[in-house]
Each structure stands twice: as structure tokens, then as C-alpha cells.
Design an enzyme around this catalytic site. Sequence first.
Site, PDB file in Angstrom:
ATOM      1  N   HIS A 260       0.854  -1.182   0.000  1.00  0.00           N
ATOM      2  CA  HIS A 260       0.000   0.000   0.000  1.00  0.00           C
ATOM      3  C   HIS A 260       0.896   1.239   0.000  1.00  0.00           C
ATOM      4  O   HIS A 260       1.676   1.436   0.924  1.00  0.00           O
ATOM      5  CB  HIS A 260      -0.889  -0.032   1.246  1.00  0.00           C
ATOM      6  CG  HIS A 260      -1.886   1.070   1.310  1.00  0.00           C
ATOM      7  ND1 HIS A 260      -2.998   1.091   0.509  1.00  0.00           N
ATOM      8  CD2 HIS A 260      -1.936   2.191   2.054  1.00  0.00           C
ATOM      9  CE1 HIS A 260      -3.702   2.185   0.776  1.00  0.00           C
ATOM     10  NE2 HIS A 260      -3.072   2.879   1.705  1.00  0.00           N
ATOM     11  N   ASP A 262       0.613   5.174  -0.136  1.00  0.00           N
ATOM     12  CA  ASP A 262      -0.229   6.369  -0.135  1.00  0.00           C
ATOM     13  C   ASP A 262       0.348   7.376  -1.134  1.00  0.00           C
ATOM     14  O   ASP A 262       1.538   7.693  -1.080  1.00  0.00           O
ATOM     15  CB  ASP A 262      -0.284   6.960   1.276  1.00  0.00           C
ATOM     16  CG  ASP A 262      -1.074   6.056   2.216  1.00  0.00           C
ATOM     17  OD1 ASP A 262      -2.085   5.492   1.763  1.00  0.00           O
ATOM     18  OD2 ASP A 262      -0.679   5.901   3.383  1.00  0.00           O
ATOM     19  N   ASP A 372      -8.019   1.216   2.413  1.00  0.00           N
ATOM     20  CA  ASP A 372      -7.626   2.162   3.466  1.00  0.00           C
ATOM     21  C   ASP A 372      -8.434   3.453   3.473  1.00  0.00           C
ATOM     22  O   ASP A 372      -7.946   4.474   3.936  1.00  0.00           O
ATOM     23  CB  ASP A 372      -6.126   2.478   3.298  1.00  0.00           C
ATOM     24  CG  ASP A 372      -5.577   3.271   4.468  1.00  0.00           C
ATOM     25  OD1 ASP A 372      -6.073   3.089   5.583  1.00  0.00           O
ATOM     26  OD2 ASP A 372      -4.663   4.089   4.260  1.00  0.00           O
ATOM     27  N   HIS A 577      -6.886   9.319  -0.657  1.00  0.00           N
ATOM     28  CA  HIS A 577      -7.514   9.162   0.669  1.00  0.00           C
ATOM     29  C   HIS A 577      -6.730   9.715   1.868  1.00  0.00           C
ATOM     30  O   HIS A 577      -7.131   9.461   3.015  1.00  0.00           O
ATOM     31  CB  HIS A 577      -7.910   7.699   0.910  1.00  0.00           C
ATOM     32  CG  HIS A 577      -6.756   6.732   1.002  1.00  0.00           C
ATOM     33  ND1 HIS A 577      -6.459   5.853  -0.003  1.00  0.00           N
ATOM     34  CD2 HIS A 577      -5.848   6.509   1.960  1.00  0.00           C
ATOM     35  CE1 HIS A 577      -5.417   5.123   0.344  1.00  0.00           C
ATOM     36  NE2 HIS A 577      -5.015   5.508   1.542  1.00  0.00           N
TER      37      HIS A 577
HETATM   38 ZN   LIG Z   1      -3.556   4.652   2.768  1.00  0.00          ZN
END
Ligand SMILES: [Zn+2]
Length: 1031
Positions: A260, A262, A372, A577
Site C-alpha cells: 500500500h 499512499d 484504506d 484518501h
Molecule cells: Zn492509505
Amino acid sequence: MYHQPVLKNRRTLLERAEKFISDIYFTDCNLRGRLYGDTCPLKSLSSYLSEKRIPFSEAVTKNFQPYNVGDNFGPTWWTCWFKLSLTIPEKWRGKEVHLRWESDGEGMVWKDGQPVQGLTKEGEKTSYILTDCLQDGEPHSWDLYVELGCNGLFGAGQGSMIAAPDPDKKFSVQKAELVVFNRDVRELLTDFEMLVDIVKLLGEGEQRGFQALFTANEMVNLCDPANPSSFPAARSLAQKFFKQKNGESQHVVHAMGHCHIDSAWLWPYEETIRKCGRSWVTVIRLMEKNPDFIFTCSQAQEFQWVKEWYPGLYSEIQQHVQQGRFIPVGGTWVEMDGNLPSGESMVRQFLEGQNFFKAEFGKYCKEFWLPDTFGYSAQLPQIMQGSGITRFLTQKLSWNLVNTFPHNTFFWEGIDGSQVLTHFPPGNSYEMKGKVEDLMNTLKNNKDKGRANHSAALFGFGDGGGGPTQLMLDRLDRVQDTDGLPKVLMSSPDQLFSALEDDSGLLCRWTGELFLELHNGTYTTQAKIKQGNRQCEVLLHDVEVSSCLAMCKSKGFPYPAAKLQEIWRLLLLNQFHDVLPGSCIEMVVDDALAYYKEIECSGTRLLEEACKALALGVQTGACSAVLNTLAWERTEVVSLSTQEGTGPPKLALITVPSVGMAVIQENLAPSCPVTVTPQADGTVHMDNGILKAVLDQRGCVISLKLANTNREAIADGCLGNQFVVFDDVPLYWDAWDVMDYHLQTRKPVVEVVKRAAVTRSGGLRGSVSFSLRISDRSAITQEVILDAHCPYLKFNTQVEWAESHKFLKVEFPVRVRNPNATYEIQFGHLQRPTHRNTSWDWARFEVWGHKWADLSEHGFGVAVLNDCKYGYSCHDNTLTLSLLRAPKAPDLHADMGSHQFTYALMPHMGCFQEASVIQHAYNLNFPLRLMPKAIGQLQQPWSAFSVSGDAVVLETIKQAETKKNALVVRLYESHGGSASVTVSTPLALKEAWQCDLLERADPEGRVAVTSSGISMDFRPFQVRSLLLFLE
Ligand SMILES: [Zn+2]
């Protein structure tokens, strides 16, 4: 071999095995102490420090200076490039040799001008394998480079992870050397680690745990760390244990590598590009050594970045995609916020994402992937289905603070009835480590035992990147089918969901939103990002509508498809997000606001060009024409000049047809002019024949009545437009969380700086202004506006905000009773309770909505509209709009400064649907656009599209992605009922087809175009798209 039976002491045996592999105790004689063999220093090590992130080709031209291990460098966000010269000693023939690199920061190894592997201590990657088994014929000497970003996997928080970054952090390399790596020791250590974990996790209730214990103990007996020839016997004992199989019914864990990343969070966008490079190149290295390893990877934007910045790596990725091992998932441009983007933005996330995956890798994604995000809109199932996606994976609801979500595998049903098969990996993580604990959690937490026998386990360091390691793969490899543990299958999302689909007969259904009972401050934090998002959504809508009209009206007008795609992608990126929710550091906020500025500049220019082309056909004389981009006729007061500081702008009243233009008739008088009358008691009366409002000296609404019925909207003895401030100190996640207890700290804002005074006396517009003091640092100035013909009272608000951990809201206690309030969401609306009966009700003390929220009882209601806010609450009869927060982490200066925004209060007879609350909320957000004066001919107002019936909103008009002579028109049913409408247009259409959200025509969806238009039927909240081919 016979040993004296040991005493029945589980603890000593367990600890004996633990100490045998401890990296703290007894490393002089235990197995761990033998992991590395001889070491050898580098021939030379030199460094070059760069403030900017520069490409490799530029870095190698720089002047490198000698570097000594332990020397400090920095500060935060800079990059230190290292040049390493190394020669492996001859006597290491036959050995596995690693470059051992332990440093702060995030590293990338470059070899022969290509990135070859990431190095991060936090991600347990401190080795780069130089050779598996040194041969005479292979090179013994290399020059390598290490590019070291001065930030950790999680940025550079000062004191805690989410604290604002320390800008002056110092970094160092602690170890840079060649080392012999004893693979056989590593394998045996992994055997021990897994057995010890099995002993611990199965506990004393399971005999299988004791079998693991005695196996491990016997292995210690057999194994002499100083004598590698003793290892095989110990290993075969472990293998015997791991190979004892399960029965057929055992749960299957579908293990998938994942990382993951971001798109921006505790580090800026630019660093994310390098995070992708470091993480993904490491994945490719692991794939070379592990033929069964499968990796799932989301976010088209990140693929696009790697394509631009690491073309060599990208082509390797493409090859592995073709082999089905590096698997693009998700179908969206970024993993966006699941609440705040508009319906059309959500569609574009999928359109841009799916088109990218199709173009680059030959296929669309079948799974939506959003592990997430802070809650999931009830409109997402329909948008997924319309984008070729029937499956959804997330896990964030495991973070719920109050209620435990009851399913892991279920059908999720949206507001229109669309369903998608949904899976929450029961391990409640998207960054597992392949440990026994992860497998046991997956098995035990699964709330659909007996209904679904397959679960996902995503392994690999995440959030800040990192991804899987060889150790994780080795762990999982050992326990593919080990009695007592779930079966482990190296799998893909398709394989998992296919298995779930095949056996879905007993699955339950969840209808409506997936509301996250946490992070509810993210609807409000970073108000300027929220405002940028809303304003850019509006601007891009208007650019598309006006460009389509210009294309139809003025042959040869070039639809700005490429530029629009570019700025749409920027908007979509900012919906990531941790950006749109406002949970990012200040550097990211600066980047995001710069992107909004860029969208605004380009968008405004495109809008002007389209309006100029449209105006060529308009005879305005001295007057301006006005463009209405919404699909209903509007009669509104518009400002003729927007120059500030030169007195109040000149106003005009105009009626503009649906998606059309009209010329302003100056001096058109309203049928009922606005009056504003100060009273002797200090109150002010405002009246436009529709509304009658009474404001007190503080600007509070004492009374608001519908003129024709005298129905009062404000609750007895209460004040509307009451500002309130709360203490807002969450438990940890500062920018994210507002806790239930903040409601107990409510303090009304009562100090008047400037009493309510008339600023426009009426006619077309009346207004009253006042100022309030929030504290010695913060103040509110507001202009309350009532326009002729307008059914709502508008509040233009300016706030100077310099608070710490305070939450500003505005309240409207209304004379309405209903156990549910209604909130606008993407392409529709939903209801949430106004009471606190159950834990599920009170956990929604702060909720999100888009342009409006409404509280109605039979026959009457009140709506609050806004132009850039998303946080609401409604308890009993008080509708509250959340305005500003003041968290201090991860951005120390979040929301400090000046803010301007507008909200409105609209009482109405009947239900909100009949009262056109939906349309008025659009009107507040989508201004009538003044067009440039030009010569031409417009005898009559002109309308390009209109829809019969209020229920259906024509939301989007754009050029089709791949068909230049076609428009895509998107409509949705907004009332929550079935509707039949006719869409009319004077444009010459060759043919019309129904299409999906990816603009693929339905082969059976040819739509008849008659002289009266196109007839369409809608189910409640149905979104429908048409491809209109122009003559
Ligand atoms: Zn995230």
C-alpha cells in the site's frame, strides 16, 4: 535418536527454542549469531548531497566526496547519493555474498544505470544480494550507487509518526560492507520462528501446538550452530511437521503480495514516485527468485509515475503483468476518498483508471480495491457495476470504534439496488507479514465461518511502501498445508473472488453505506482542500458542458480533450484518501492547493474559450449573455461586474433556459422586490415575498417563515445561524478524528464586534452584515443575503481562524420532527437517524453529505445548502453544518488563516423533492456564467438540452473519450423513485446509444430519437449514460 524425557515444563522448552534464535540473547552461541559470516569493507564510499530529487543520470555527474560510515547528513527531504566501489574477496568462492546496508532514510540501489532494489531498515530490507554463489567466472568487482531519500517509510514526524515533520532531521549510514550470508542458517531460523509462533498461538488447548513444541526442542538438540552439517537433520524434522496435512474442509487463505503506497501523506507526492520505484523494483527481484509469488498493485497514477520516471522498470513490470504475476487491481486513478468526491468524480476515477489499465496492460480490472479509505459511499456499488467491476476488497471498517461490522464476505447493495461481492480480509490488515499470527487471525476473525471458506491475506510492508520480503515468502511457503493452520495458497484477486462466487449461496447482504465509525473529522479538516475540490468539480463540469455546446454550435471548435484529461487527473489525484480528507502534512497541502490553482487557471481559460465560441452566435448589443450549465430553467439575480473594491456590483435579474443561454435585459424588475427593514429593537426584517426572515443583532435568525403560509421554520425560543465552538481533542488521530465527547463542550459564539446592519436595502437583493468574535485570535464576518425570486437565505461567511483544537459549527434548530434526516451523496441521497437509540445510531454523531442536508416532516421541511462543506450532524431537530477544525498533526498549521464560504437555509412546503431542494443546491454551487460580449445573433434564449420532469438530473455533458463526433450525456434519478422522462435537444443527432460508465455502447441499447426527444425510464437512483452521435 533417544533422549531422556524432558520434564513437563512447556515454558522452559518454548523459551529454550526462542533463545536459540534470539537476536538479543546468547548470540555468541545460538543459531542467530551464525546468520552472517565474514565481512569485508567497501573499497571506497563517497557521497553527494542534493537538495532536490534528481535523476540518476544527473547524479552521477556530480562531485562525490569521501564518506565515513556514521557521518551525519541531511536535512529532511534532501537526497544523499552514495557511490560504492567493492570487490569480493577471492576466498569467498562458493558463498552467497550480500551488500549489507543499514541506514536511516529510504534507499535505492542503482547498478549499470538501472534501479535494482530498494533498501529500508523499517521495511526489513538491509541486504542487496551480489551473488547467490560466487563463481570464478563472474565479476568480483562493481561500482554501485545508492540513492538515499532523507525521510523514513513514514516521513519524518517529530516525536510521533503523525506529528508534523521535523525539517532538520539528521541521517546516517550505520553499516556499509560486504558480508557472507549463510542461507542454510536463514532457512533453519525461519523453521524455528514458525514453530515457536505455532506453539504460542495455538496455546495449550491444542495438541498440535505441543507437537510444534517438541519438534522445535528436538531440533535444538540436533542442531549445532557451529557445525552446518548438523542442520539438515534439524531441517528435516521441521519439514516433517510442516508437511503433515489438513483435512479437506480447512479454510483457505489466499495470500497475495501487496504494497500500500499512499499517493501522498506524511511525505509529498514527489517522494511517492520514488517509493513506487523502490518498492516495485524489489518486487521484481523477488519474482525472479520466487516463481509462484504474486503481487497485487493498485492506482493507475502510480503506474503512470513509474512509466515516466523508471521506464526500464516499467517494461519489466509490463512483462510480469502479462505473466499474470504482477496484477493491476482497483480500476481507479488513485485509491480515492470514499465519501467526498462527487458522483461524476467517482465515475472519472474509474474511467481514467480503467482506460489506463486497458491501454497499458490490455484489460480492465475486475475488482475495486480500496483497503484504506475512511468510509464508502452507498452509491459505489452502482458506479463499480457501471465500470465493469463486480467485486470489492477493503478492510477499513475493522477500525470502527463502536460497532463491529458483522461480515467479512457479503453482498454490498447500494442505494439503487446494485450489488457487488465484497470481501474484508479477516486479518484486518493490508500489510501482513506472512506470520502464523496473520493466518490465525484470518481464520479466527472470519465472521462468515461456514458461509465462505476463502479469505485474502495481503502481505508486505505498506502505507509508506516497502512491500513483501523474501522472509515473508519463506514463511508462507512452509505452511501451505500444515495441519492446524489454514491452508495457504499463493493466489490472485481473481482466484479468490472466483472461489467466493462459486460458493456464495449462504452469504448475507448489507444495504446502504459502509460508514466508518472513526476519522469523522476528515469531512471538515483542511477546508481549503475541500473548497478546491468542490470548486474544481464545478469548473470542470462547466468547461465540459460549454465546450460541448461550442463544438455543436460553432463548427471547428476544438474540444480540449487532452487538456481536460490533464486537469481531471490532477483533481482525481488530489482526491487521494489522505489528501482530500485533509490527513496529510503541510507540504502535501501546498502541493494540493497548487494543483487546484492550476486546474482553476486552465479551466477558467478553457471556459472562456468555449464561451467566446458560443458568444459568436449571440446578439447581445450592449448587454451580456449568461450561460446556464444546469439542466433546468433558472431565474436568478446575477452580478454584472465582479471587480472588487469599487462598490457593490451592479445586479440584474435573468431567466436562463436549461443548459442554455439568454441575454440580460437590464432593468428587469422583480415581481416582488426584496425589502430589508431595521426595527427599533435592533432586529432586521428581510422579505422577498417567498421568505420572511428576522435577524437579531448577532446575526442569528430569530424567525424564518414561508411568506405564503406563515409557517415558522425556527424552533420555539431557539436561534438559527447560531455559531458554536467545541473543544476538539481526539485520542490520537488529530487531523482525522472528532470524538463523541466533543459535543459536551459546546460554547455558543455570542460576542458581537459589529451589530447586524443593512448593507443592501433591497430591490433585487437585500443584505445584512455583522461580525462576531470567536476569541482574541478568531472572528467571523457574515453577510446574510436575500435575493428576489430566491427561496433560500444565503450566508456569505468570512472567518479569520487561529485556534488550537477547536471545532466551529453553525446550528439550525428547526421546527421539524423526524427520526431521520436526509443527506445528499453521489447521484442521490440517503437517510441517517436523528436519534441515538442504538450504538449504530449514536456512532454517527458526525456524518458527511454533499451540497445539502434536509430535515422534513410531512408537509414541511428545512434544508441547509453549502458550497464547499461536507461535515454535518442532525440530532433531534437541530441541523448542524461543520465549518472549521484546528488539528495540529500532521500539519501544524492546518486551517489557520482566512476562510470564505457560503451556506444557505431553505425552508419549504412539502417534501424536499417537490420543493426542488436538489436543484437549488446545484444552483448555489454552479453560478450562472457571464459570457463575453460579442457580435452575432441570438433572438431567443437558446437551450441545448432539457429534461421533462424534476426527478431526473442531467449531470454531465462531455465529449466521448474515443469518439470525437459523439457526446456522452449522464443523467440520474434523484428523488429515489421510478421516473419516465423525455430528454429534448435541438442538436441534430444521427443516433443515440445507451452506454456504461466506461462509455462502452450497449449493443442492444440503441435508443430511439424522435422529434420530441429521447424517452427514458429510470429506477430509483439509477444512473444512465447516453452516447449521442452528432450529425
Ligand atoms: Zn492509505
